[in-house]
Scaffold this active site. Structure first.
Site, mmCIF file in Angstrom:
data_model
loop_
_atom_site.group_PDB
_atom_site.id
_atom_site.type_symbol
_atom_site.label_atom_id
_atom_site.label_comp_id
_atom_site.label_asym_id
_atom_site.label_seq_id
_atom_site.Cartn_x
_atom_site.Cartn_y
_atom_site.Cartn_z
ATOM 1 N N LYS A 79 0.863 -1.184 0.000
ATOM 2 C CA LYS A 79 0.000 0.000 0.000
ATOM 3 C C LYS A 79 0.893 1.226 0.000
ATOM 4 C CE LYS A 79 -4.499 0.960 0.586
ATOM 5 N NZ LYS A 79 -5.667 0.258 0.080
ATOM 6 N N GLY A 179 -25.641 2.078 2.453
ATOM 7 C CA GLY A 179 -24.740 2.677 1.461
ATOM 8 C C GLY A 179 -25.139 2.302 0.048
ATOM 9 N N GLY A 181 -23.720 3.671 -2.766
ATOM 10 C CA GLY A 181 -22.689 4.347 -3.551
ATOM 11 C C GLY A 181 -22.237 3.505 -4.729
ATOM 12 N N VAL A 183 -20.427 0.822 -5.070
ATOM 13 C CA VAL A 183 -20.628 -0.633 -4.966
ATOM 14 C C VAL A 183 -22.088 -0.951 -4.629
ATOM 15 C CG1 VAL A 183 -19.910 -2.755 -3.820
ATOM 16 C CG2 VAL A 183 -18.247 -0.934 -4.161
HETATM 17 P P1 NAD Z 1 -18.862 5.255 -2.126
HETATM 18 O O1 NAD Z 1 -18.278 6.428 -1.441
HETATM 19 O O2 NAD Z 1 -19.159 5.332 -3.581
HETATM 20 O O3 NAD Z 1 -20.244 4.845 -1.416
HETATM 21 C C1 NAD Z 1 -20.449 4.877 -0.057
HETATM 22 C C2 NAD Z 1 -21.878 5.374 0.155
HETATM 23 O O4 NAD Z 1 -22.173 5.291 1.538
HETATM 24 C C3 NAD Z 1 -22.085 6.823 -0.267
HETATM 25 O O5 NAD Z 1 -23.213 6.907 -1.135
HETATM 26 C C4 NAD Z 1 -22.315 7.551 1.054
HETATM 27 O O6 NAD Z 1 -23.202 8.634 0.930
HETATM 28 C C5 NAD Z 1 -22.894 6.437 1.900
HETATM 29 N N1 NAD Z 1 -22.776 6.633 3.347
HETATM 30 C C6 NAD Z 1 -21.778 7.199 4.045
HETATM 31 N N2 NAD Z 1 -22.053 7.173 5.362
HETATM 32 C C7 NAD Z 1 -23.246 6.555 5.478
HETATM 33 C C8 NAD Z 1 -24.049 6.211 6.594
HETATM 34 N N3 NAD Z 1 -23.712 6.506 7.834
HETATM 35 N N4 NAD Z 1 -25.219 5.549 6.365
HETATM 36 C C9 NAD Z 1 -25.595 5.251 5.102
HETATM 37 N N5 NAD Z 1 -24.874 5.560 4.021
HETATM 38 C C10 NAD Z 1 -23.711 6.200 4.205
HETATM 39 O O7 NAD Z 1 -17.912 4.032 -1.800
HETATM 40 P P2 NAD Z 1 -17.873 2.607 -2.507
HETATM 41 O O8 NAD Z 1 -16.788 2.595 -3.500
HETATM 42 O O9 NAD Z 1 -19.251 2.205 -2.915
HETATM 43 O O10 NAD Z 1 -17.384 1.695 -1.290
HETATM 44 C C11 NAD Z 1 -18.257 1.335 -0.254
HETATM 45 C C12 NAD Z 1 -17.488 0.542 0.804
HETATM 46 O O11 NAD Z 1 -16.927 -0.614 0.197
HETATM 47 C C13 NAD Z 1 -16.305 1.295 1.427
HETATM 48 O O12 NAD Z 1 -16.171 0.877 2.753
HETATM 49 C C14 NAD Z 1 -15.120 0.801 0.624
HETATM 50 O O13 NAD Z 1 -13.916 0.893 1.368
HETATM 51 C C15 NAD Z 1 -15.517 -0.638 0.384
HETATM 52 N N6 NAD Z 1 -14.889 -1.255 -0.777
HETATM 53 C C16 NAD Z 1 -15.093 -0.719 -2.020
HETATM 54 C C17 NAD Z 1 -14.509 -1.329 -3.121
HETATM 55 C C18 NAD Z 1 -14.743 -0.792 -4.509
HETATM 56 O O14 NAD Z 1 -14.504 -1.536 -5.478
HETATM 57 N N7 NAD Z 1 -15.223 0.441 -4.673
HETATM 58 C C19 NAD Z 1 -13.724 -2.483 -2.956
HETATM 59 C C20 NAD Z 1 -13.552 -3.014 -1.675
HETATM 60 C C21 NAD Z 1 -14.154 -2.384 -0.589
#
Ligand code: NAD
Length: 354
Positions: A79, A179, A181, A183
């Protein structure tokens, strides 16, 4: 540019870089390359000190070793972090300097986007080094990891349903998704298509509305989602969702979602076990993105090969559940055992070849 090694027990290489010209202050940690080159994202964060940055990069790089070992990506764990505010301190010079820093490790570390960095930043890193993934699709890269992470989560949820109910059928099952977002929205789509009933929450009203309109899911207040009575609670927003305060409030049989670091502390895995809640270890179920990137690292990127490998998350979780049952341990510990066993086997094979 000044590069300085920081000896760190249990890590192959930890290197600090300062570049007065661009203002770069960064650390790269290579935790373990037994199973392949160390791959892990580049985080940009306004750390208060070098010590804070080093603490974070050590923790995150170790996590990547375990994640890749269980997902069988043929990669090791690493990392990198840049100390700085991603909203105000990004410049091309900064990322090009970072690219030269990554290049100095000759491919033992491969970078990608992460919290605080974007595909555009990676394009600037690419100007100085080939050891970078997650570039735009038209540059022959593997693109956005989110749909792959979501696919892996969906397949993993099926393994969980089978474990708890003896059937992986989603029809009529209830899933509370925290969430919506990058994913979460894809997870919701898979679940809806498979016939699950959704409860959806996001602190962004537009995001949750959009996903609700598409899937017919019911919108729940973000403060209430963890308490919803459901078959699967899917944390897909933040970490530390399982803690002393939330544990007594869960009304689910399974916790399986995309978020990283779902357990506040490792001991919370034991507490979930005692509560009769099956936990899909975060780094096992959310490995779809890294698996997709690993296909890119192997050579010409092939989405079909990626799909097959991501779907294997189902089998990885099944294996974790078997270990947990055989040894009567929580699933998070079982996942760690599986990772450590694979790394130890890799180490033995390397020693035998020498
Ligand atoms: P993102 O920022 O696109 O989505 C996260 C969503 O959660 C946002 O829409 C945000 O508004 C919402 N959110 C934040 N706080 C909240 C709460 N208290 N209650 C409800 N919703 C809330 O992120 P992402 O890329 O979709 O990733 C989501 C999670 O998955 C993260 O923890 C990330 O580390 C993990 N992750 C993502 C990937 C990837 O491929 N993007 C891979 C492995 C792990």
């Amino acid at each position: 540019m000044r590069i300085e090694k920081i000896p760190q027990s249990g890590y192959e290489d930890v290197v600090k870089c300062t570049d007065p010209d661009s203002g770069l202050k960064a650390v790269i940690a290579i935790h373990d390359t037994t199973l392949g080159p160390a791959l892990g994202g580049l985080r940009m964060w306004p750390y208060a000190s070098w010590d804070d940055a080093i603490f974070d990069v050590l923790r995150l790089s170790r996590g990547m070793t375990y994640k890749s070992a269980v997902a069988d990506t043929g990669l090791g764990g690493g990392k990198s972090v840049i100390i700085g505010n991603p909203k105000t301190e990004k410049t091309e010079r900064l990322f090009r300097a970072m690219g030269r820093f990554v290049n100095s490790l000759d491919g033992r570390y491969i970078t990608a986007e992460d919290v605080g960095t974007s595909v555009e930043d990676m394009v600037q890193v690419r100007a100085e080094t080939k050891w970078v993934t997650g570039l735009p699709l038209d540059m022959g890269s593997s693109g956005d990891p989110s749909p792959w992470t979501a696919l892996g989560c969906f397949r993993g949820m099926r393994a969980c349903l089978e474990e708890v109910y003896g059937s992986g059928d989603f029809k009529g099952r209830t899933v509370a998704l925290q969430g919506c977002g990058h994913v979460g929205k894809y997870v919701a789509r898979h679940l809806h298509e498979a016939g699950a009933k959704l409860y959806l929450a996001d602190i962004s009203p537009e995001r949750v509305r959009q996903v609700a309109d598409e899937t017919g899911g019911r919108v729940v207040d973000a403060a209430e989602i963890l308490k919803v009575e459901c078959d699967i609670l899917a944390p897909s927003a933040l970490g530390a969702v399982v803690n002393d305060e939330t544990l007594p409030k869960f009304h689910c049989r399974i916790i399986a979602g995309a978020a990283n670091n779902v357990l506040l502390r490792e001991e919370h895995g034991q507490r979930l076990k005692e509560a009769g809640i099956l936990y899909a270890p975060d780094y096992v179920i959310n490995a779809g993105g890294i698996i997709n990137v690993s296909i890119e690292v192997e050579g010409a990127y092939d989405p079909e090969r990626s799909r097959k490998k991501v779907e294997n998350i189902y089998h990885a979780l099944k294996r974790v559940f078997v270990i947990a049952k055989e040894q009567n341990i929580p699933t998070n510990e079982a996942a760690n055992h599986l990772a450590e066993e694979r790394i130890a086997r890799g180490r033995k094979a390397t020693t035998a070849r020498r």
